[in-house]
Structures are given as C-alpha cells and as structure tokens.
Design a protein around this motif. Structure first.
Motif, PDB file in Angstrom:
ATOM      1  N   LEU A  56      29.763  11.681  -0.135  1.00  0.00           N
ATOM      2  CA  LEU A  56      29.798  13.073  -0.857  1.00  0.00           C
ATOM      3  C   LEU A  56      31.543  13.582  -1.643  1.00  0.00           C
ATOM      4  N   ARG A  57      31.681  12.854  -1.760  1.00  0.00           N
ATOM      5  CA  ARG A  57      33.051  13.236  -2.034  1.00  0.00           C
ATOM      6  C   ARG A  57      33.055  12.405  -3.988  1.00  0.00           C
TER       7      ARG A  57
ATOM      8  N   VAL B  54      30.153  18.394 -10.430  1.00  0.00           N
ATOM      9  CA  VAL B  54      31.123  18.622 -11.761  1.00  0.00           C
ATOM     10  C   VAL B  54      31.070  17.825 -12.739  1.00  0.00           C
ATOM     11  N   LEU B  55      30.666  16.822 -13.044  1.00  0.00           N
ATOM     12  CA  LEU B  55      31.269  16.410 -13.555  1.00  0.00           C
ATOM     13  C   LEU B  55      29.967  16.304 -14.707  1.00  0.00           C
TER      14      LEU B  55
ATOM     15  N   LYS C 285      27.963  18.857 -14.485  1.00  0.00           N
ATOM     16  CA  LYS C 285      27.907  20.437 -15.022  1.00  0.00           C
ATOM     17  C   LYS C 285      28.756  20.644 -16.036  1.00  0.00           C
ATOM     18  N   ARG C 286      29.990  20.098 -16.416  1.00  0.00           N
ATOM     19  CA  ARG C 286      30.641  19.585 -17.397  1.00  0.00           C
ATOM     20  C   ARG C 286      30.163  19.306 -18.400  1.00  0.00           C
ATOM     21  N   LEU C 287      29.514  17.731 -18.317  1.00  0.00           N
ATOM     22  CA  LEU C 287      28.682  17.523 -19.719  1.00  0.00           C
ATOM     23  C   LEU C 287      27.864  18.443 -20.402  1.00  0.00           C
ATOM     24  N   GLU C 288      26.984  19.158 -19.497  1.00  0.00           N
ATOM     25  CA  GLU C 288      26.002  20.112 -19.748  1.00  0.00           C
ATOM     26  C   GLU C 288      26.192  20.933 -20.578  1.00  0.00           C
TER      27      GLU C 288
END
Length: 79
Positions: A52-53, A60-61, A63-66
């Motif tokens: 899950l972590r 998160v990664l 979303k940041r990349l997008e």
C-alpha cells in the motif's frame, strides 16, 4: 498371574502409552502449526502495508510526472 494375562496386560499398557504419547505429539504439532499461522498472517499484513505504501508513492510520482509533462507541453506550445 498366567502368561496370557501378563501378555494382555503388557499389550494394553503398551497401547495406552502409545495412545498418550501420540496425543501429546499431535497436540504439540497442532500448536506449532497454529503459531506458524499467526506468524504467516503477520508477515502477510506487513507485506500488504508495504504494498500500500508503494502504491501511494507510485500514485504521487505519477501525478507529479503528469503535472511536469503538462507544464512542459504548455511551455513548448508557447504564447
């Protein structure tokens, strides 16, 4: 006591001892299996938490990349 009665007594004592020893061995084996089950459950829960972590980190990664890709596309199109 006759020889036959001594043999019957010996066989019955032997069978009784074998039964008692067998029951104790089986109880110890089952107790060990139950402990192993608990340990396996705890390990499974830890793996689930770790998964899950990792999933949250990947989200998160992603979303940041997008967001970076969108910014780069907007910057390349220019005014």
């Amino acid at each position: 006591m006759s020889t036959a009665s001594k043999m019957v007594l010996g066989v019955s004592v032997g069978l009784t001892l074998a039964t008692v020893i067998g029951v104790h061995v089986k109880q110890n084996w089952e107790r060990a299996r139950l402990r192993e089950g608990v340990v396996r459950d705890l390990e499974r829960l830890e793996r689930k938490k770790a998964n899950l972590r990792q999933l949250e980190e990947q989200i998160v990664l992603t979303k940041r990349l997008e967001a970076e890709r969108d910014q780069g596309a907007a910057a390349s199109q220019g005014p």
